[in-house]
Design an enzyme around this catalytic site. Structure first.
Site, PDB file in Angstrom:
ATOM      1  N   HIS A  34     -25.303 117.353  61.061  1.00 28.17           N
ATOM      2  CA  HIS A  34     -24.876 117.772  59.707  1.00 28.17           C
ATOM      3  C   HIS A  34     -25.714 117.089  58.627  1.00 28.17           C
ATOM      4  CE1 HIS A  34     -21.264 119.231  61.822  1.00 28.17           C
ATOM      5  NE2 HIS A  34     -21.317 118.053  62.428  1.00 28.17           N
ATOM      6  N   SER A  68     -50.429 119.837  42.777  1.00 25.03           N
ATOM      7  CA  SER A  68     -49.814 120.751  41.812  1.00 25.03           C
ATOM      8  C   SER A  68     -50.795 120.978  40.675  1.00 25.03           C
ATOM      9  CB  SER A  68     -48.525 120.135  41.280  1.00 25.03           C
ATOM     10  OG  SER A  68     -48.208 120.667  40.014  1.00 25.03           O
ATOM     11  N   LYS A  77     -48.198 115.044  42.131  1.00 31.02           N
ATOM     12  CA  LYS A  77     -47.639 115.724  43.305  1.00 31.02           C
ATOM     13  C   LYS A  77     -48.570 115.741  44.515  1.00 31.02           C
ATOM     14  CE  LYS A  77     -44.257 117.563  43.728  1.00 31.02           C
ATOM     15  NZ  LYS A  77     -43.787 118.895  43.354  1.00 31.02           N
ATOM     16  N   GLU A  92     -44.674 124.092  54.718  1.00 33.02           N
ATOM     17  CA  GLU A  92     -43.848 125.126  54.079  1.00 33.02           C
ATOM     18  C   GLU A  92     -44.326 126.521  54.474  1.00 33.02           C
ATOM     19  OE1 GLU A  92     -42.927 122.295  50.251  1.00 33.02           O
ATOM     20  OE2 GLU A  92     -43.978 124.160  49.918  1.00 33.02           O
TER      21      GLU A  92
END
Ligand code: ARG
Length: 460
Positions: free
Chosen positions: A156, A277, A283, A290
């Site tokens: 969880h 970025s 970043k 991804e």
């Protein structure tokens, strides 16, 4: 352009129809398999006397020359030829003259395309297996290098029990191992030759299908001609195998993305494998992970597409089936590329020992081992669970870890607790004591690593 099937037509095909129906733009990648199949077919026609020896030889030599032209980029794949089968036959006839028109004896494009795509699948499946093996090796190398590291295991997304980093990585070795066995299983069922089924019903000509199967490396010939040209279930199976592999890749990447965040910082990914970025100078994003997660969507889409493609078809061949190729090619290319980049990424991912240790100290992950300590002292598990829970509550209230608690305070909750309780109040120590088969215990992890080395190391 005159079509091989134009005999009964009064009008030529409209350009709009040619454009809409052509498959050459995407089935051209089948050419090595199409030519291989045709060579085997022509050889058999020669052996059975359906072609003379000289005709068979001329056709085979011509096909080899066409293959060479294609290999060397000398062929323009003009969509007016409709598909790869017709282009190859056209080029052959151009090279060797009218005898080329005999190649299509006792064959239809229906069994031809079913053969081509199965030959493609055997080749593609081999490459996919190689990709899975490469990723497994990268994971094993990382697991061996991380043998000493422990980390929180989650359920969880909450701290659950301590586990080895190698244990985590080897969980994925198992998943990719099953993927390989699922792939092998799917390839086994696809390993039958459809050629000779012709359009749907076989032929009056005395062909020798076993001979062709042997030449093309198929385990046998299909039993029912109608079935052989009408189904693409083997592609749906392959798409399913690809889908589960993509899912496993996605699961792994999801963890890496979370663990690379500032909140976790469990891992660092080398700069060369991250992107920045355009507006936020600080970043460093895990875009590759991804995209790997994102690409799973199109692979699952291919599976859905193939199932939908097949489900409404009347027996036997229908042109709808031409739509199988882009779906399966794309799913295959996507997963193969994903496996390769992920294997690289694994090698450029570093587990941060200090962060993992700090994190392991949080969340009272020793509580289950504490309950088991009480069970070993004769307390019923449900009661042991309750007592361990009370001890956790006490630690939480006092802002301490379990190991920081006072022995006397614990003994007031359960008199069976003794000084040796501290041996289960450290995650490091717990890993030495976990002993069930398949567990994260240090001895089990060691033997699992040895098992995988035996399976995956190049010499083995
Ligand atoms: N391009 C077709 C396909 O991919 C080849 C088979 C065509 N057969 C036919 N009867 N029109 O399925």
């Amino acid at each position: 352009m005159k079509k091989p099937w134009s005999g009964r037509f009064r009008e030529t095909t409209r350009p709009s129809v040619e454009n809409f129906t052509e498959s050459l733009s995407f089935d051209q990648r089948l050419y090595p398999f199409d030519i291989q199949g045709s060579i085997a077919h022509a050889t058999m026609l020669g052996e059975t006397g359906l072609l003379s020896a000289a005709e068979a030889e001329a056709i085979i030599d011509g096909l080899k020359a066409v293959a060479q032209d294609m290999d060397q980029g000398r062929v323009s794949f003009d969509p007016a030829f409709e598909d790869i089968h017709m282009l190859v036959e056209h080029l052959l006839t151009e090279k060797i003259g009218p005898v080329g028109k005999k190649l299509h004896t006792a064959r239809s494009r229906n069994d031809q395309v079913a053969t081509d795509i199965r030959l493609w699948l055997k080749d593609a499946g081999g490459r996919l297996d190689g990709g899975l093996l490469g990723l497994q090796r990268a994971l094993l190398e990382k697991a061996a290098a991380c043998e000493h590291l422990i980390m929180p295991g989650f359920t969880h997304l909450q701290h659950a029990q301590p586990v080895g980093v190698a244990f985590y990585l080897m969980a994925f070795l198992e998943k990719f191992h099953r993927d390989r066995s699922r792939l092998a299983d799917c390839l086994k069922r696809a390993d039958v030759l459809p050629l000779g089924a012709c359009a749907l019903a076989g032929t009056t000509l005395a062909i020798d299908r076993e001979r062709v199967a042997g030449a093309l490396g198929f385990a046998g010939v299909s039993r029912n001609a109608m079935d052989s040209v009408s189904d693409r279930d083997f592609l749906a199976e392959y798409a399913f195998a690809l889908s589960l592999t993509a899912t496993h890749i996605s699961n792994f990447c999801e963890d890496m993305i979370i663990w690379a965040s500032a909140e976790y910082s469990y891992i660092t990914i080398d700069d060369g494998y991250c992107t920045g970025s355009s507006i936020m100078p600080q970043k460093k994003n895990p875009d590759v992970h991804e995209l790997l997660r994102g690409k799973t969507a199109r692979v699952h889409g291919a599976l859905h597409g193939l199932l939908t493609l097949i489900k409404g078809l009347p027996q036997a061949y229908n042109r709808d089936l031409q739509e199988d190729k882009e779906l399966i090619f794309d799913a295959h290319d996507t997963v193969l590329a994903s496996l390769s980049i992920l294997a690289e990424l694994v090698g450029h991912t570093h587990f941060n020992e200090k962060r993992l240790l700090d994190s392991t100290a949080k969340g009272f992950m020793e509580a289950t081992a504490l309950a088991e300590y009480l069970v070993a002292r004769g307390i019923f598990f449900r009661d042991a669970h309750h007592i361990s829970g009370e001890i956790v509550r006490m630690a939480e209230t006092e802002g301490k870890t379990l190991a920081q608690l006072d022995l006397g305070a614990m003994q007031r909750l359960c008199p069976k607790i003794e000084r040796d309780v501290f041996s289960v109040l450290s995650c490091e120590a717990i890993l030495d004591q976990v002993k069930s088969a398949g567990s994260t215990g240090r001895a089990q992890m060691r033997s699992a690593l040895a098992f995988w080395h035996g399976r995956l190391d190049p010499a083995s």
